[in-house]
Design an enzyme around this catalytic site. Structure first.
Site, PDB file in Angstrom:
ATOM      1  N   GLY A  21       0.449  -1.275  -0.092  1.00  0.00           N
ATOM      2  CA  GLY A  21       0.003  -0.190  -0.084  1.00  0.00           C
ATOM      3  C   GLY A  21       0.830   1.309   0.189  1.00  0.00           C
ATOM      4  N   GLY A  22       0.036   2.134   0.079  1.00  0.00           N
ATOM      5  CA  GLY A  22       0.365   3.944   0.189  1.00  0.00           C
ATOM      6  C   GLY A  22       2.328   3.822   1.620  1.00  0.00           C
ATOM      7  N   GLY A  24       3.925   0.534   2.576  1.00  0.00           N
ATOM      8  CA  GLY A  24       4.984  -0.570   2.115  1.00  0.00           C
ATOM      9  C   GLY A  24       5.915   0.136   0.925  1.00  0.00           C
ATOM     10  N   PHE A 124     -11.928  19.873   5.596  1.00  0.00           N
ATOM     11  CA  PHE A 124     -12.046  18.559   6.139  1.00  0.00           C
ATOM     12  C   PHE A 124     -11.891  18.762   7.758  1.00  0.00           C
ATOM     13  CE2 PHE A 124     -11.644  14.025   4.929  1.00  0.00           C
ATOM     14  CZ  PHE A 124     -11.201  14.066   4.018  1.00  0.00           C
ATOM     15  N   ASP A 226      -2.917  -9.296   8.995  1.00  0.00           N
ATOM     16  CA  ASP A 226      -2.080  -9.899   8.854  1.00  0.00           C
ATOM     17  C   ASP A 226      -0.779  -9.476  10.146  1.00  0.00           C
ATOM     18  OD1 ASP A 226      -4.733 -10.951   7.120  1.00  0.00           O
ATOM     19  OD2 ASP A 226      -2.977 -11.294   5.495  1.00  0.00           O
ATOM     20  N   GLN A 245     -12.469   4.022  14.880  1.00  0.00           N
ATOM     21  CA  GLN A 245     -13.105   5.426  14.266  1.00  0.00           C
ATOM     22  C   GLN A 245     -13.741   4.571  13.263  1.00  0.00           C
ATOM     23  OE1 GLN A 245     -10.965   8.017  10.601  1.00  0.00           O
ATOM     24  NE2 GLN A 245     -11.660   8.973  13.189  1.00  0.00           N
ATOM     25  N   HIS A 247     -16.817   6.526  10.051  1.00  0.00           N
ATOM     26  CA  HIS A 247     -16.670   6.937   9.533  1.00  0.00           C
ATOM     27  C   HIS A 247     -18.406   8.020   9.751  1.00  0.00           C
ATOM     28  CE1 HIS A 247     -16.592   9.629   5.853  1.00  0.00           C
ATOM     29  NE2 HIS A 247     -14.802  10.075   5.990  1.00  0.00           N
ATOM     30  N   LEU A 257     -17.957   4.081   1.505  1.00  0.00           N
ATOM     31  CA  LEU A 257     -17.686   5.697   1.822  1.00  0.00           C
ATOM     32  C   LEU A 257     -17.963   6.534   1.159  1.00  0.00           C
ATOM     33  CD1 LEU A 257     -15.979   6.979   3.970  1.00  0.00           C
ATOM     34  CD2 LEU A 257     -14.331   6.880   2.220  1.00  0.00           C
ATOM     35  N   GLU A 260     -15.142  12.137   3.237  1.00  0.00           N
ATOM     36  CA  GLU A 260     -15.716  13.669   4.055  1.00  0.00           C
ATOM     37  C   GLU A 260     -15.302  15.098   3.238  1.00  0.00           C
ATOM     38  OE1 GLU A 260     -14.263  13.904   8.220  1.00  0.00           O
ATOM     39  OE2 GLU A 260     -12.660  15.106   7.609  1.00  0.00           O
ATOM     40  N   ARG A 291     -14.712  12.778  13.082  1.00  0.00           N
ATOM     41  CA  ARG A 291     -15.483  12.174  12.930  1.00  0.00           C
ATOM     42  C   ARG A 291     -15.425  11.682  14.509  1.00  0.00           C
ATOM     43  NH1 ARG A 291     -11.062   9.934   8.421  1.00  0.00           N
ATOM     44  NH2 ARG A 291     -12.086  11.518   6.410  1.00  0.00           N
ATOM     45  N   HIS A 358     -14.399   2.320   9.710  1.00  0.00           N
ATOM     46  CA  HIS A 358     -12.748   2.944   8.673  1.00  0.00           C
ATOM     47  C   HIS A 358     -11.512   2.986   9.120  1.00  0.00           C
ATOM     48  CE1 HIS A 358     -12.083   5.428   5.861  1.00  0.00           C
ATOM     49  NE2 HIS A 358     -11.920   6.545   6.098  1.00  0.00           N
ATOM     50  N   GLU A 392      -1.252   1.756   8.538  1.00  0.00           N
ATOM     51  CA  GLU A 392      -2.111   2.014   9.150  1.00  0.00           C
ATOM     52  C   GLU A 392      -2.569   0.640  10.640  1.00  0.00           C
ATOM     53  OE1 GLU A 392      -6.052   1.774   7.455  1.00  0.00           O
ATOM     54  OE2 GLU A 392      -7.242   1.047   8.656  1.00  0.00           O
ATOM     55  N   ARG A 403      -8.561   9.944  14.798  1.00  0.00           N
ATOM     56  CA  ARG A 403      -8.006  10.224  13.418  1.00  0.00           C
ATOM     57  C   ARG A 403      -8.284  11.033  12.651  1.00  0.00           C
ATOM     58  NH1 ARG A 403      -7.142   9.041   7.927  1.00  0.00           N
ATOM     59  NH2 ARG A 403      -8.664   7.515   7.954  1.00  0.00           N
ATOM     60  N   LEU A 409      -2.972   9.322   5.109  1.00  0.00           N
ATOM     61  CA  LEU A 409      -1.881   9.293   3.415  1.00  0.00           C
ATOM     62  C   LEU A 409      -1.025  10.160   4.046  1.00  0.00           C
ATOM     63  CD1 LEU A 409      -4.537   9.791   0.767  1.00  0.00           C
ATOM     64  CD2 LEU A 409      -3.819   7.517   1.428  1.00  0.00           C
TER      65      LEU A 409
HETATM   66  C1  FAD Z   1     -12.374   3.882   1.468  1.00  0.00           C
HETATM   67  C2  FAD Z   1     -11.404   4.584   2.270  1.00  0.00           C
HETATM   68  C3  FAD Z   1     -11.367   5.591   2.009  1.00  0.00           C
HETATM   69  C4  FAD Z   1      -9.975   6.485   2.867  1.00  0.00           C
HETATM   70  N1  FAD Z   1     -10.346   8.149   2.821  1.00  0.00           N
HETATM   71  C5  FAD Z   1      -8.696   8.175   2.866  1.00  0.00           C
HETATM   72  C6  FAD Z   1      -8.110  10.157   3.115  1.00  0.00           C
HETATM   73  O1  FAD Z   1      -8.886  10.794   2.212  1.00  0.00           O
HETATM   74  N2  FAD Z   1      -7.374  10.263   3.471  1.00  0.00           N
HETATM   75  C7  FAD Z   1      -6.666   9.783   4.666  1.00  0.00           C
HETATM   76  O2  FAD Z   1      -5.478  10.732   4.869  1.00  0.00           O
HETATM   77  N3  FAD Z   1      -6.829   8.525   4.546  1.00  0.00           N
HETATM   78  C8  FAD Z   1      -8.128   7.718   3.911  1.00  0.00           C
HETATM   79  N4  FAD Z   1      -8.008   6.650   3.761  1.00  0.00           N
HETATM   80  C9  FAD Z   1      -7.336   6.183   5.004  1.00  0.00           C
HETATM   81  C10 FAD Z   1      -6.183   5.505   4.504  1.00  0.00           C
HETATM   82  O3  FAD Z   1      -6.596   5.024   2.926  1.00  0.00           O
HETATM   83  C11 FAD Z   1      -5.469   3.906   4.869  1.00  0.00           C
HETATM   84  O4  FAD Z   1      -5.198   3.782   6.412  1.00  0.00           O
HETATM   85  C12 FAD Z   1      -4.461   3.405   4.220  1.00  0.00           C
HETATM   86  O5  FAD Z   1      -4.352   4.091   2.966  1.00  0.00           O
HETATM   87  C13 FAD Z   1      -3.109   2.786   4.854  1.00  0.00           C
HETATM   88  O6  FAD Z   1      -1.882   2.257   4.042  1.00  0.00           O
HETATM   89  P1  FAD Z   1      -1.586   0.949   3.897  1.00  0.00           P
HETATM   90  O7  FAD Z   1       0.300   1.890   3.125  1.00  0.00           O
HETATM   91  O8  FAD Z   1      -1.619   1.088   5.886  1.00  0.00           O
HETATM   92  O9  FAD Z   1      -2.285  -0.789   3.599  1.00  0.00           O
HETATM   93  P2  FAD Z   1      -3.157  -0.366   2.852  1.00  0.00           P
HETATM   94  O10 FAD Z   1      -3.174   0.300   1.831  1.00  0.00           O
HETATM   95  O11 FAD Z   1      -4.129  -1.187   2.743  1.00  0.00           O
HETATM   96  O12 FAD Z   1      -1.976  -1.685   2.069  1.00  0.00           O
HETATM   97  C14 FAD Z   1      -1.996  -3.043   2.393  1.00  0.00           C
HETATM   98  C15 FAD Z   1      -1.294  -3.989   2.634  1.00  0.00           C
HETATM   99  O13 FAD Z   1      -0.156  -4.718   2.604  1.00  0.00           O
HETATM  100  C16 FAD Z   1      -0.940  -6.205   2.419  1.00  0.00           C
HETATM  101  N5  FAD Z   1      -0.625  -7.600   3.014  1.00  0.00           N
HETATM  102  C17 FAD Z   1      -1.892  -7.563   3.896  1.00  0.00           C
HETATM  103  N6  FAD Z   1      -1.248  -8.567   4.524  1.00  0.00           N
HETATM  104  C18 FAD Z   1      -0.798  -9.688   3.939  1.00  0.00           C
HETATM  105  C19 FAD Z   1      -0.303 -10.449   3.747  1.00  0.00           C
HETATM  106  N7  FAD Z   1      -0.323 -11.574   4.770  1.00  0.00           N
HETATM  107  N8  FAD Z   1       1.085 -10.983   3.056  1.00  0.00           N
HETATM  108  C20 FAD Z   1       1.357 -10.384   2.184  1.00  0.00           C
HETATM  109  N9  FAD Z   1       0.260  -8.834   2.396  1.00  0.00           N
HETATM  110  C21 FAD Z   1      -0.722  -8.487   2.997  1.00  0.00           C
HETATM  111  C22 FAD Z   1      -1.906  -5.222   1.343  1.00  0.00           C
HETATM  112  O14 FAD Z   1      -1.778  -6.335  -0.083  1.00  0.00           O
HETATM  113  C23 FAD Z   1      -1.593  -4.591   1.120  1.00  0.00           C
HETATM  114  O15 FAD Z   1      -1.051  -4.043  -0.149  1.00  0.00           O
HETATM  115  C24 FAD Z   1      -9.040   6.451   3.858  1.00  0.00           C
HETATM  116  C25 FAD Z   1      -9.555   4.649   3.615  1.00  0.00           C
HETATM  117  C26 FAD Z   1     -10.869   4.105   3.237  1.00  0.00           C
HETATM  118  C27 FAD Z   1     -11.381   2.938   3.469  1.00  0.00           C
END
Ligand code: FAD
Length: 602
Positions: A21-22, A24, A124, A226, A245, A247, A257, A260, A291, A358, A392, A403, A409
């Site tokens: 994700g973002g 990693g 926001f 995980d 949280q 939403h 969703l 906001e 929120r 959320h 996250e 939050r 992000l």
């Molecule tokens: C619908 C929605 C809208 C949002 N809007 C906003 C916003 O506008 N602004 C803001 O600041 N935040 C927002 N958030 C919150 C924010 O987007 C998330 O908290 C954030 O993107 C999480 O990023 P991350 O890199 O931690 O994980 P994620 O992007 O969730 O990525 C997790 C990664 O881990 C991998 N993974 C998980 N378990 C395993 C495993 N066992 N083995 C291998 N890979 C694994 C997945 O495949 C994925 O690649 C929003 C959240 C949601 C749900």
């Protein structure tokens, strides 16, 4: 088939990152660019990670559209966190914010633009100018697809830097040696069903949230916690898991969703009398209060009989007054979601919404370098060698008990980058890999072979469904002590059922039943951490609102049930023995004065 030590393949990297994700990918970019041999594992193709769904924006005090500076952002984040956030980490994040956003812009992120070419910013929830005086425009946005734009930008830069991706690989367990250092992970290759050991000098967990422990959730199906499960099983505590949280604006019935950013652009919430009820609860910020505040207000309206619809169980989000042109330009996805999930044309009529799970404020405890920390002897923050966590799944803690929107992000960018930099520095000092312990894969083999042996037993999805039902019922927007206590007992009973899950289909190739069963092992750790931590916290703070602990009648200015004398502390939950411990909140910022606790009104 039985999984054995003999049929495990082994590979070696400098760094293994679990999660694309973002967070990693921001970390991996830093590492790959520094020339490290880095592997990134993901259950799905990187650009399908949940970050892609982020809509509203990323927070930074650029001041492009209204006067702003990082001190205001710092203050808002602490107040938003209900004083549970660590002020050193919050200062670090808010000061770094403009830098990481401009960096992203230079990576090619397609932000919306103002006529003068600067990045477009929208208001926001909880973000203010001049310490709470009025809303500020701080959320840097690419329409309502900010996460989508960000994730694709980071993926492209990683491809350029030659990061190695292992797509559709599921990490199963951490490998810790006799000294407690982390030396790698075990992982299942989904396509083949083969088990691997990925040995590394450093492992970074970036597995995202666990919103799937609840029934109604804005989260992707892969958000099963995980990384938290892996940490908990290997003896690492989970911090502040009682804080989840809701939403305010999930589509009623669908859970999808509506950002906001809608309210940032001027949308308002209405009850069945057509009243803009947020004016009563938050006279200054109104619909743009944080929120936890807005969700509680909505629930209160519904409880008092002013909900809408035949069952009076939702409120309405009104956008039509923004005009079709603004909606199509700034909120194109929200328009589509309205049509597809609620059969509502938001340019013409209001859309039914309810508070929906959320985001998890808690997670794996870390310091501002992303290093995982634990209590050891008289130390509250002893580093676990070889293990980092960002995004996250981690708890640094910048979000505390609640939050602010756009700060996640931002958290991914700031701490992904900081962890990357720290690992590069550490890697230079570590010339050799530590040897793998003889029992490296034992826990994983036991988990896999338990499923291989269990033909009877319950379906994983039935047990997961029970976890969700318990959480939804006993850990909602408004909580009650007796109900949480009951939830603790119920979730312990579900844990017994997790241990007896059966797997009828033993095939190896893309066996999603096996994967889902393994995910339930993680869901239960997160759910139990949440239930037990929540039942123990005898106060109201941020998203943890317990009806038993309301404002004392003889003290009308006290914060709503918040008990700073006894509870201004972080919870730590340990899976072994299902026990709790606590550590102090850091009220000392890095360079500026502390923001002292006060009553939270908006
Ligand atoms: C619908 C929605 C809208 C949002 N809007 C906003 C916003 O506008 N602004 C803001 O600041 N935040 C927002 N958030 C919150 C924010 O987007 C998330 O908290 C954030 O993107 C999480 O990023 P991350 O890199 O931690 O994980 P994620 O992007 O969730 O990525 C997790 C990664 O881990 C991998 N993974 C998980 N378990 C395993 C495993 N066992 N083995 C291998 N890979 C694994 C997945 O495949 C994925 O690649 C929003 C959240 C949601 C749900």
């Amino acid at each position: 088939m039985t999984y054995t030590k003999e049929n495990i393949t082994k590979r070696k990297f400098d760094v293994v990152i679990v999660g694309a994700g973002g967070s990693g990918m921001r970390a991996s970019l830093q590492l790959a660019r520094a020339g490290l041999n880095v592997a990134v594992l993901s259950k799905v193709f990187p650009t399908r990670s949940h970050t892609v769904a982020a809509q509203g924006g990323v927070g930074a005090s650029l001041g492009n559209m209204s006067e702003d500076n990082w001190h205001y952002h710092f203050y808002d984040t602490i107040k938003g966190s209900d004083w549970l956030g660590d002020q050193d980490a919050i200062e670090f994040m808010c000061r770094e914010a403009p830098k990481v956003v401009y960096e992203l812009e230079h990576f090619g992120m397609p932000f919306d633009r103002n006529p003068d070419g600067t990045i477009y910013q929208r208001p926001f929830g909880g973000h203010t100018a001049n310490y709470g005086e009025k809303p500020v425009q701080r959320a840097c946005a690419a329409a309502d697809r900010t996460g989508h734009a960000m994730l694709h930008t980071l993926y492209q830069k990683n491809v350029e830097a030659r990061t190695q991706f292992f797509v559709e690989w599921m990490a199963l367990d951490l490998i810790r040696d006799a000294e407690g250092d982390v030396v790698g992970v075990t992982a299942l290759e989904m396509e083949t069903g083969d088990l691997h050991i990925l040995q590394a000098k450093t492992v970074l967990l970036a597995t995202g949230g666990a919103g799937r422990i609840f029934q109604a959730s804005t989260n992707a199906f892969i958000n099963t916690g995980d990384g938290l499960g892996m940490a908990a099983r290997s003896g690492i505590p989970l911090q502040d898991m009682e804080f989840w949280q809701f939403h305010p604006t999930g589509v009623a019935g669908a859970g999808v969703l509506l950002t906001e950013g809608c309210r940032g652009e001027g949308a308002i919430l209405l009850n069945s009398n057509g009243e803009r009820f947020m004016e009563r609860y938050a006279p200054t910020l109104k619909d743009l209060a944080p929120r936890d505040f807005v969700s509680r207000s909505m629930d209160q309206e519904i409880k008092e009989g002013r909900g809408c619809g035949p069952n009076k169980d939702y409120v309405l989000l009104k956008l039509d007054h923004l005009g079709a042109e603004t909606i199509h330009k700034r909120l194109p996805s929200v328009y589509e979601i309205g049509v597809n999930f609620a059969n509502v044309d938001i340019t013409k009529e209001p859309i039914p919404v309810v508070p929906t799970i959320h985001y998890q404020m808690g997670g794996i405890p870390t310091n501002i370098n992303g290093q995982v920390v634990i209590q050891q002897g008289d130390q509250n923050s002893a580093v676990v060698n070889g293990l980092y966590a960002v995004g996250e799944c981690s708890c640094v803690s910048v979000h505390g008990a609640n939050r602010l929107g756009t700060n996640s992000l931002l958290d991914l960018l700031v701490f992904g980058r900081a962890a990357g930099n720290h690992i590069v520095e550490f890697n230079d000092k570590l010339k050799e890999h530590k040897p793998l312990p003889a029992d490296a894969a034992d826990r994983t083999l036991e988990r896999l072979n338990r499923l291989e042996a269990a033909t009877d037993g319950e379906y994983a999805q039935d047990v997961a469904g029970e976890i969700r039902a318990v959480m939804q019922q006993h850990a909602a927007v408004f909580r009650k002590q007796a109900s949480m206590d009951e939830g603790v007992v119920k979730i312990a009973a579900v844990r017994e059922r997790v241990n007896a899950i059966g797997l009828k289909d033993k095939s190896k190739v893309f066996n999603t039943a096996r994967i889902e069963a393994l995910e339930v092992d993680n869901l239960i750790e997160v759910a139990q951490a949440t239930m037990v931590s929540a039942a123990a916290r005898k106060e109201c703070r941020g998203a943890h609102t317990v009806e038993d602990y309301e404002r004392p009648a003889d003290d009308p200015v006290a914060p709503l049930g918040r008990d700073d004398a006894n509870w201004m502390k972080h919870t730590l939950w340990y899976s072994q023995d299902n026990r709790l411990s606590y550590k102090p909140v850091n009220l000392k910022p890095l360079t500026v004065d502390s923001v002292p606790p006060k009553v939270r009104t908006f």
